[in-house]
Write a protein that holds these residues in place. Structure first.
Motif, mmCIF file in Angstrom:
data_model
loop_
_atom_site.group_PDB
_atom_site.id
_atom_site.type_symbol
_atom_site.label_atom_id
_atom_site.label_comp_id
_atom_site.label_asym_id
_atom_site.label_seq_id
_atom_site.Cartn_x
_atom_site.Cartn_y
_atom_site.Cartn_z
ATOM 1 N N SER A 169 -2.359 -2.923 3.549
ATOM 2 C CA SER A 169 -1.282 -2.411 4.401
ATOM 3 C C SER A 169 -0.631 -3.591 5.107
ATOM 4 O O SER A 169 -1.223 -4.188 6.011
ATOM 5 C CB SER A 169 -1.824 -1.418 5.437
ATOM 6 N N ASP B 166 0.831 -1.203 0.000
ATOM 7 C CA ASP B 166 0.000 0.000 0.000
ATOM 8 C C ASP B 166 0.871 1.261 0.000
ATOM 9 O O ASP B 166 1.545 1.588 0.975
ATOM 10 C CB ASP B 166 -0.942 0.016 1.206
ATOM 11 N N PHE C 231 0.352 3.735 2.789
ATOM 12 C CA PHE C 231 1.011 3.358 4.039
ATOM 13 C C PHE C 231 2.501 3.744 3.982
ATOM 14 O O PHE C 231 3.066 4.264 4.951
ATOM 15 C CB PHE C 231 0.845 1.857 4.273
#
Length: 602
Positions: free
Chosen positions: A395, A345, A348
């Motif tokens: 994430s 991600d 993230f």
């Protein structure tokens, strides 16, 4: 002008006389020399042997001379040189070049400039090429490089006992011979079919032209296959260990033999222990083996890859880098981890980098505590999101990503000041004793101590002296240590306590504490000074009080000896003046004796 020349020669003579006291080269007796004397290196034994001239040409004679010069050369130089003269006479019926050479080496060790001419004679007149090369090496140590043709002769002969590689390397350090010496050695590396010669030539070439040695060996590595390529890989490990990961990455996909292919993988834990380059702990290598796992057919290698990924510890940071540079490196490392899909991600990833940017800004503004808070936040977020490599959440952090990000964050935290914490104990001295040692003073070292700090021993407050904020002393009672056991020690500030460490009282020490006589100095007035040290094989400091287990004989028992013995070998801890008769230090059943005949201090 004549006056200037006289002054010049006077100064030169004075310098030469001064240099006679200095060894021309290093020297140590061979193990066989000790065998000759059954390890007896006492002064009288060696000197009495050398005084018997009838033994001069017996095999042990030079071995004894080697030992006598090594241990007593400072005071017996003239005596030894006189005894060596018999070996210089080429008219002697028993003359041989081996003895002559050995005598010259010893002469030079004792600082006799005549050894230079003697070794020159070995080179010019001896028929023994091995002796010639050895003599050339000794003369190289004093800056004499006049024998390159002899070295090349030995090189061309390529005898099984010698090849001149070492001497080529020595002369290669001189610009006059560097190119030719390098060309000769490089030719052996690229052409020889003898692996031992190839390796020897490479290591010697590397001593003065490392780049050419690497290039020559790599040309063999990249043009070979199978076991030959592995052999050159192993040779390169000694010369250029930091280049090994790239060579592993080249060879592994090409190698069809399972055993040979496995040899290009470093064993788990070897990089952390310094057995191979720590570059095998960097992200590019971990990414390579993680991807190769999908192509590997051999189960044992696949299992080793998984264990390596699970157990590896990221490379330690460069200690010369500033904390600001480390934060910038961690920002870049976050990109690397993301690109290797060890961090999922992009949002993230950006969040993590924003935290580090704030930490960087705090540090630039001089607020290191605020910087620490942000780095700790980064580390905590990575830790909380960490999942194993099979997780498919948007994430996520794989085990590889977690190790690189979490550990490198910790390296930065180790550089930053700690947030305010309670007192902390780092060590206590002593930390162990036998039962019933009596009362003693304990040192408590740590951080965060104040004038209100009190040391507690087994739950009881003891009289405490505040020395500094990192050092306290406490009076431990004899009744505290009258029974064997493990006793907790901590520091209280009145409202909070420090961590707890353990003081051990034992019936028998786990490992010995040995008294050591270092040397004895003759004071010249009928008295002597003995220098003592010790070796504590335990991992903590040990208290042995004055008494039957720590005493000198003859009386008085107390000669100022140590009571608290720190772990490890400690040298010349205390001295004792005595009359030269046997002086014995007894320490927990072990003894060390000083006398006028003990090894003299240098």
């Amino acid at each position: 002008m004549k006056t200037i020349i006289i002054i010049f020669w006077f100064l030169l003579t004075m310098l030469t006389m001064d240099s006679l006291a200095q060894s021309l080269w290093e020297f140590e007796p061979a193990p066989s020399d000790y065998f000759i004397t059954n390890n007896d290196t006492s002064y009288l034994t060696l000197k009495n042997y050398l005084q018997n001239d009838s033994l001069a040409f017996e095999t042990p004679y030079l071995s004894v001379a080697n030992l006598f010069a090594y241990y007593y050369g400072n005071s017996e130089k003239d005596f030894i040189l006189e005894k060596l003269q018999i070996f210089y006479d080429t008219t002697q019926p028993k003359f041989n070049w081996n003895n002559f050479f050995s005598a010259q080496v010893l002469r030079g060790f004792l600082g006799d400039q005549g050894a230079i001419e003697g070794l020159d004679s070995v080179i010019r007149y001896s028929n023994n090429m091995l002796l010639k090369l050895s003599a050339i090496s000794y003369l190289y140590e004093v800056g004499i490089l006049d024998y390159f043709q002899t070295i090349k002769q030995a090189f061309m002969e390529q005898n099984s006992l010698y090849n001149g590689f070492v001497q080529l390397a020595q002369y290669g350090s001189d610009e006059r011979f560097k190119d030719e010496a390098a060309a000769l050695l490089a030719g052996v590396i690229t052409d020889s079919t003898d692996r031992i010669k190839t390796f020897s030539a490479a290591t010697n070439l590397a001593s003065f032209n490392k780049l050419l040695a690497i290039q020559s060996l790599e040309s063999r590595f990249y043009s070979s296959n199978g076991e030959d390529r592995l052999n050159f890989f192993m040779d390169l490990e000694f010369i250029d260990p930091d280049g090994q990961p790239e060579r592993s990455m080249y060879a592994i996909p090409l190698e069809t033999d399972v055993y040979i292919r496995s040899e290009f993988f470093p064993p788990t834990g070897s990089a952390e222990k310094g057995l191979v380059t720590r570059r095998y702990l960097e992200p590019f290598w971990i990414n390579f083996i993680k991807e190769w796992y999908n192509y590997e057919s051999e189960k044992i290698i696949k299992s080793s890859i998984l264990r390596y990924i699970e157990d590896f510890e990221p490379n330690i940071i460069d200690s010369t880098s500033s904390t600001l540079e480390l934060i910038e490196d961690l920002i870049d490392l976050t990109d690397t981890v993301y690109n290797y899909s060890w961090l999922g991600d992009e949002q993230f990833k950006n969040e993590l980098q924003s935290i580090l940017q704030l930490a960087k800004s705090n540090l630039q503004n001089g607020d290191s505590l605020a910087c620490r808070v942000q780095v700790k936040t980064f580390q905590g977020l990575v830790d909380n999101v960490y999942k194993d490599s099979l997780n498919t959440d948007l994430s996520f952090v794989t085990i590889e990503g977690w190790k690189f990000l979490y550990w490198n964050a910790q390296y930065i935290l180790d550089r930053l000041p700690q947030l305010p914490v309670n007192a902390d104990i780092e060590e206590i001295n002593p930390a162990m004793s036998l039962v019933n040692p009596g009362a003693f003073k304990m040192e408590v070292k740590g951080t965060g101590f104040t004038a209100n700090s009190v040391v507690y021993f087994n739950g009881n407050a003891r009289t405490t002296t505040f020395v500094t904020d990192t050092l306290l002393t406490a009076e431990i009672l004899g009744t505290d240590v009258s029974v064997a056991g493990n006793y907790p020690v901590w520091v209280s500030s009145g409202t909070t306590n420090s961590d707890t460490v353990i003081y051990k009282v034992v019936n028998t020490l786990p490992k010995p504490v040995r008294p050591v006589l270092e040397c004895v100095r003759n004071n010249g007035d009928g008295t002597y000074t003995a220098y003592f040290g010790y070796k504590n094989d335990n991992t903590v400091s040990v208290y042995i009080p004055l008494g039957s287990k720590n005493k000198f004989t003859p009386t008085q028992q107390d000669r100022g000896q140590t009571r608290v013995f720190l772990p490890g070998r400690k040298y010349k801890v205390f001295t004792v003046n005595f009359n030269g008769s046997n002086l014995v230090w007894t320490l927990n059943g072990r003894t060390s004796t000083a006398s006028s005949n003990s090894a003299p201090c240098n």
